[in-house]
Enzyme design. Structure first.
Site, PDB file in Angstrom:
ATOM      1  N   HIS A  58       2.157  -6.450 -16.946  1.00 16.74           N
ATOM      2  CA  HIS A  58       1.473  -5.623 -15.943  1.00 16.74           C
ATOM      3  C   HIS A  58       0.097  -5.173 -16.426  1.00 16.74           C
ATOM      4  O   HIS A  58      -0.465  -4.211 -15.910  1.00 16.74           O
ATOM      5  CB  HIS A  58       2.321  -4.395 -15.618  1.00 16.74           C
ATOM      6  CG  HIS A  58       3.727  -4.726 -15.230  1.00 16.74           C
ATOM      7  ND1 HIS A  58       4.019  -5.544 -14.167  1.00 16.74           N
ATOM      8  CD2 HIS A  58       4.917  -4.363 -15.785  1.00 16.74           C
ATOM      9  CE1 HIS A  58       5.341  -5.664 -14.065  1.00 16.74           C
ATOM     10  NE2 HIS A  58       5.895  -4.974 -15.043  1.00 16.74           N
ATOM     11  N   HIS A 220       7.460  -6.782 -10.254  1.00 24.37           N
ATOM     12  CA  HIS A 220       8.075  -7.939 -10.891  1.00 24.37           C
ATOM     13  C   HIS A 220       8.251  -9.071  -9.892  1.00 24.37           C
ATOM     14  O   HIS A 220       8.845 -10.101 -10.214  1.00 24.37           O
ATOM     15  CB  HIS A 220       9.450  -7.584 -11.467  1.00 24.37           C
ATOM     16  CG  HIS A 220       9.425  -6.395 -12.360  1.00 24.37           C
ATOM     17  ND1 HIS A 220       9.700  -5.126 -11.906  1.00 24.37           N
ATOM     18  CD2 HIS A 220       9.134  -6.281 -13.674  1.00 24.37           C
ATOM     19  CE1 HIS A 220       9.592  -4.273 -12.917  1.00 24.37           C
ATOM     20  NE2 HIS A 220       9.236  -4.946 -13.999  1.00 24.37           N
TER      21      HIS A 220
END
Length: 334
Positions: A58, A220
């Site tokens: 991320h 995700h």
């Protein structure tokens, strides 16, 4: 799979090593187990320490936000996988200056459980710990990875504003209260145009046809509200903004900070097209944009997509947003 990597199993370690070398004036990486990144001048005497972390992939979240005015330490797990309690505890011990430690935790089951365990271990060693759970995603109540709403791009705003409160000298309870207040006033929602590929998996994390878009994805790539055919950008922005505005709800004369966040593979030109429409819609509703951020802050590897986050501001939160920050990926006022 085509990626600029060596061994898929070493991606996180080599990423962190390169990050620490590139930003050695700000951070130090503890590369041997336990594995974490800390602020170079930590512990800072008398200051509440902020620790966050979670699965890698991320970037720049979370290591990119370690530094003065934000996090004191970040704990990266494997890609899309929570770090274990041991490095979280080690990070807390490394940055604790006696004023206590605040854990900022995205609401994913693994993160919540492992940070809870680390908090218990820290308390047993005499370190005072508070935890704040970030759950800003309005797309779905429960997901493949969560019980309750997911923590997504709003995490950046919690870290920034709570970090500023800690930097000005607030005690642990006060910093935690600010963090919870920011989370309570923040709403986010995102979409994906393409999936992403986890290096050790070697294949996309989900599938989308060329003419399909997933509305309401998590960071995700987990499923969202619906899968639709491709539409113009303005219509897609409306699909994200409407649930956000209805959820708090945001009302006429509200003051807001806007975060238009790229998911890793979206060009800046497209992010600004999205921001343009967000600004138009908010102006039509009489909502005043006082602060804004546009760029890749909380990504999902190379996913093409975007998320929109709104934070309802008051005078104190605006002041803390504006406070100086000096990290690798967010810097102003220094």
């Amino acid at each position: 799979m085509k990626k600029l990597i060596n061994n898929p199993e070493e991606v996180v370690r080599e990423t962190v090593r390169g990050f620490a070398l590139a930003h050695s004036s700000i951070v130090v990486a503890e590369e041997e187990p336990p594995f974490f990144v800390r602020r170079k001048d930590a512990p800072v005497d008398g200051k509440v320490a902020l620790v966050s972390g979670g699965g890698s992939g991320h970037e720049p979240l979370h290591a990119g936000f370690v530094g003065a005015g934000m996090l004191d330490a970040a704990v990266p797990g494997p890609v899309f996988t929570s770090p274990t309690p041991d490095p979280i505890l080690a990070a807390a011990k490394a940055v604790d200056a006696g004023a206590g430690v605040l854990f900022i935790v995205k609401n994913y089951t693994g993160d919540v459980l492992n940070f809870e365990t680390a908090a218990d271990l820290a308390l047993a060693e005499g370190i005072e710990v508070e935890s704040v759970i970030v759950d800003d995603d309005v797309a779905v109540k429960d997901s493949l990875f969560t019980a309750g709403r997911r923590g997504v791009a709003g995490t950046l705003l919690v870290e920034k504003i709570a970090g500023a409160a800690a930097e000005r000298g607030d005690d642990l309870a006060s910093v935690a209260e600010v963090a919870r207040r920011v989370n309570g006033k923040t709403r986010s929602m995102g979409l994906a145009l393409t999936p992403c590929t986890v290096p050790h998996a070697g294949e996309p994390s989900f599938t989308l046809d060329d003419d399909e878009i997933e509305i309401g994805i998590g960071i995700h790539g987990e499923p969202g509200r619906e899968r639709i055919g491709i539409e113009p950008a303005d219509r897609l922005v409306d699909r994200l903004l409407d649930p956000i505005l209805e959820d708090l709800p945001y009302e006429r004369d509200d003051r807001v900070a806007v975060l238009v966040n790229g998911m890793g593979g979206t060009p800046g030109s497209e992010l600004y097209i999205v921001y343009r429409r967000v600004a138009e819609v908010l102006a039509e509703r009489g909502i005043h944009v006082e602060r804004s951020l546009v760029g890749d802050y909380v990504t999902s590897l190379e996913m093409q997509g975007v998320s929109i986050t709104l934070l309802q501001l008051d005078d104190e939160l605006a002041e803390l947003f504006d406070a100086p920050v000096n990290t690798a990926s967010l810097r102003w006022g220094v």
